[in-house]
Structures are given as structure tokens and as C-alpha cells.
Design a protein around this motif. Structure first.
Motif, PDB file in Angstrom:
ATOM      1  N   VAL A  23      49.949  44.161  32.308  1.00 21.10           N
ATOM      2  CA  VAL A  23      50.379  44.821  33.546  1.00 21.10           C
ATOM      3  C   VAL A  23      49.458  44.455  34.701  1.00 21.10           C
ATOM      4  CG1 VAL A  23      50.653  47.076  34.657  1.00 21.10           C
ATOM      5  CG2 VAL A  23      51.553  46.706  32.362  1.00 21.10           C
ATOM      6  N   ARG A  24      48.151  44.482  34.477  1.00 24.28           N
ATOM      7  CA  ARG A  24      47.192  44.135  35.534  1.00 24.28           C
ATOM      8  C   ARG A  24      47.432  42.705  36.028  1.00 24.28           C
ATOM      9  NH1 ARG A  24      45.642  47.216  38.784  1.00 24.28           N
ATOM     10  NH2 ARG A  24      45.279  49.206  37.892  1.00 24.28           N
ATOM     11  N   THR A  25      47.626  41.780  35.105  1.00 24.88           N
ATOM     12  CA  THR A  25      47.875  40.384  35.478  1.00 24.88           C
ATOM     13  C   THR A  25      49.162  40.264  36.284  1.00 24.88           C
ATOM     14  OG1 THR A  25      46.676  39.572  33.541  1.00 24.88           O
ATOM     15  CG2 THR A  25      48.219  38.050  34.574  1.00 24.88           C
ATOM     16  N   GLU A  28      48.545  41.661  39.806  1.00 14.51           N
ATOM     17  CA  GLU A  28      47.692  40.717  40.540  1.00 14.51           C
ATOM     18  C   GLU A  28      48.495  39.489  40.951  1.00 14.51           C
ATOM     19  OE1 GLU A  28      43.624  38.210  39.626  1.00 14.51           O
ATOM     20  OE2 GLU A  28      43.912  40.118  38.603  1.00 14.51           O
ATOM     21  N   ASP A  29      49.308  38.953  40.036  1.00 22.09           N
ATOM     22  CA  ASP A  29      50.119  37.771  40.336  1.00 22.09           C
ATOM     23  C   ASP A  29      51.164  38.060  41.410  1.00 22.09           C
ATOM     24  OD1 ASP A  29      48.680  36.322  38.494  1.00 22.09           O
ATOM     25  OD2 ASP A  29      50.261  36.323  36.962  1.00 22.09           O
ATOM     26  N   MET A  30      51.782  39.258  41.352  1.00 19.93           N
ATOM     27  CA  MET A  30      52.769  39.625  42.364  1.00 19.93           C
ATOM     28  C   MET A  30      52.149  39.575  43.756  1.00 19.93           C
ATOM     29  SD  MET A  30      54.757  42.771  40.476  1.00 19.93           S
ATOM     30  CE  MET A  30      56.029  43.054  41.715  1.00 19.93           C
ATOM     31  N   GLU A 110      50.665  48.220  49.707  1.00 25.29           N
ATOM     32  CA  GLU A 110      51.676  47.249  49.290  1.00 25.29           C
ATOM     33  C   GLU A 110      51.576  46.980  47.792  1.00 25.29           C
ATOM     34  OE1 GLU A 110      53.316  42.774  50.213  1.00 25.29           O
ATOM     35  OE2 GLU A 110      52.070  43.749  51.721  1.00 25.29           O
ATOM     36  N   SER A 111      50.362  46.929  47.281  1.00 25.08           N
ATOM     37  CA  SER A 111      50.173  46.731  45.845  1.00 25.08           C
ATOM     38  C   SER A 111      50.745  47.908  45.053  1.00 25.08           C
ATOM     39  CB  SER A 111      48.687  46.546  45.526  1.00 25.08           C
ATOM     40  OG  SER A 111      48.486  46.434  44.138  1.00 25.08           O
ATOM     41  N   LYS A 115      53.381  48.100  41.826  1.00 23.06           N
ATOM     42  CA  LYS A 115      53.268  48.942  40.633  1.00 23.06           C
ATOM     43  C   LYS A 115      54.540  49.756  40.420  1.00 23.06           C
ATOM     44  CE  LYS A 115      48.277  49.482  41.050  1.00 23.06           C
ATOM     45  NZ  LYS A 115      47.182  50.426  41.322  1.00 23.06           N
ATOM     46  N   GLN A 116      55.097  50.253  41.517  1.00 27.27           N
ATOM     47  CA  GLN A 116      56.342  51.023  41.416  1.00 27.27           C
ATOM     48  C   GLN A 116      57.488  50.148  40.912  1.00 27.27           C
ATOM     49  OE1 GLN A 116      56.431  52.431  45.451  1.00 27.27           O
ATOM     50  NE2 GLN A 116      55.376  54.338  44.972  1.00 27.27           N
ATOM     51  N   MET A 117      57.506  48.890  41.327  1.00 31.92           N
ATOM     52  CA  MET A 117      58.537  47.963  40.853  1.00 31.92           C
ATOM     53  C   MET A 117      58.411  47.748  39.343  1.00 31.92           C
ATOM     54  SD  MET A 117      58.436  45.228  44.029  1.00 31.92           S
ATOM     55  CE  MET A 117      59.218  43.925  43.107  1.00 31.92           C
ATOM     56  N   ILE A 118      57.185  47.572  38.876  1.00 29.76           N
ATOM     57  CA  ILE A 118      56.960  47.372  37.445  1.00 29.76           C
ATOM     58  C   ILE A 118      57.301  48.647  36.681  1.00 29.76           C
ATOM     59  CG2 ILE A 118      55.201  46.939  35.676  1.00 29.76           C
ATOM     60  CD1 ILE A 118      53.879  45.022  37.722  1.00 29.76           C
ATOM     61  N   GLU A 119      56.950  49.800  37.249  1.00 35.58           N
ATOM     62  CA  GLU A 119      57.303  51.065  36.599  1.00 35.58           C
ATOM     63  C   GLU A 119      58.822  51.204  36.498  1.00 35.58           C
ATOM     64  OE1 GLU A 119      56.838  55.853  37.239  1.00 35.58           O
ATOM     65  OE2 GLU A 119      55.192  54.566  37.910  1.00 35.58           O
TER      66      GLU A 119
END
Length: 147
Positions: A23-25, A28-30, A110-111, A115-119
Motif C-alpha cells: 500500500v505504501r509503495t 508513493e507511486d501514485m 492530495e496524497s 489513500k481514499q482511492m485505494i481504500e
């Protein structure tokens, strides 16, 4: 990256670590694939600790699992990128106060959207009930720190 079949052989703590790393990667990549300002996961971690707060390096070092020297290096890099301000602490010539700049706050917010998108993707994949359960379990007192 580890495959799903390899995940099956891991114990609970290695599973947590692997998922956290994935998830962290991804987060960070996004960010780094769409912006000119490269921000490492350690820099994001420090930014999270000072978001909406005025902190000093001693506090940051205690609250993150990063050495004092590394915290100093990351804070210096964040300052060069214009993401944090470093100010003298009144009455203490050695200590410095660190806070996010407007740019740093904008990047951090923005980051959070990433995170919300991944959630949301996680909700669509494993279901909102499972995500809610996972959140509640992670918030529980596991009574590990006192052992």
C-alpha cells in the motif's frame, strides 16, 4: 512484489508488513508518477506526523522508527523542496520547530485523496464490511506494548 500464492505461506505479522509495504509503495507511486516533487515514504511519514502541528525534531524522532540522523536528513530535504518550514524555538537555541508549508499541506491533502482511492478499491474488492472490521481491529488495544 510478492505474489498472492507467496502470501499464503506468511504468518500474521509478515502478512501485515507485506500489505503495508504494498500500500505504501502504491501511494508513493501514485504521487511520484504524476508530480515533479519526489517524496519518499519516510518523508510522507514525517509529513503525517507534523500535519496540522508544530513539532520539533525530538518529537518526530520519538514518534517514528527512524534514526535522529535520518530524521534530520529527511527534514532538511523536505525544507529544500519547500514542503516544511524550520524555525528557531524561542528560548532554545538548539531545537527547531518544524511545520508544513502551504505547499506541504496541499501535497499531503492530495496524497490523502490517493489513500481514499485505494481504500475505495479495497472496499470494491473485499467489501465495506471487511474494511470496516479491519479498521476496527487495527484501532483496538492489542496490549502488545505493555508486554
Amino acid at each position: 512484489m510478492i505474489s498472492n500464492s507467496e502470501l499464503q505461506d506468511l504468518d500474521l505479522f509478515d502478512l501485515l508488513s507485506e500489505r503495508h509495504g504494498i500500500v505504501r509503495t502504491k501511494i508513493e507511486d501514485m504521487w511520484n508518477n504524476t508530480h515533479d516533487i519526489y517524496i519518499s515514504s519516510s518523508e510522507w511519514y514525517i509529513m503525517a506526523k507534523i500535519f496540522k502541528h508544530d513539532r520539533n525534531k525530538a518529537y518526530i524522532t520519538k514518534s517514528v522508527n527512524i534514526s535522529r540522523q535520518a530524521v534530520h536528513k529527511f527534514v532538511k530535504q523536505l525544507n529544500k523542496k519547500g514542503l516544511v518550514d524550520i524555525q528557531d524555538v524561542e528560548g532554545n537555541k538548539k531545537e527547531k520547530s518544524i511545520q508544513l508549508t502551504e505547499l506541504g499541506e496541499a501535497c499531503f491533502l492530495e496524497s490523502k485523496k490517493h489513500k481514499q482511492m485505494i481504500e475505495q478499491q479495497l472496499i470494491e474488492t473485499i467489501g465495506s464490511d471487511n474494511v470496516d472490521k479491519m479498521r476496527e481491529i487495527l484501532k483496538m488495544d492489542w496490549d502488545i506494548e505493555n508486554q
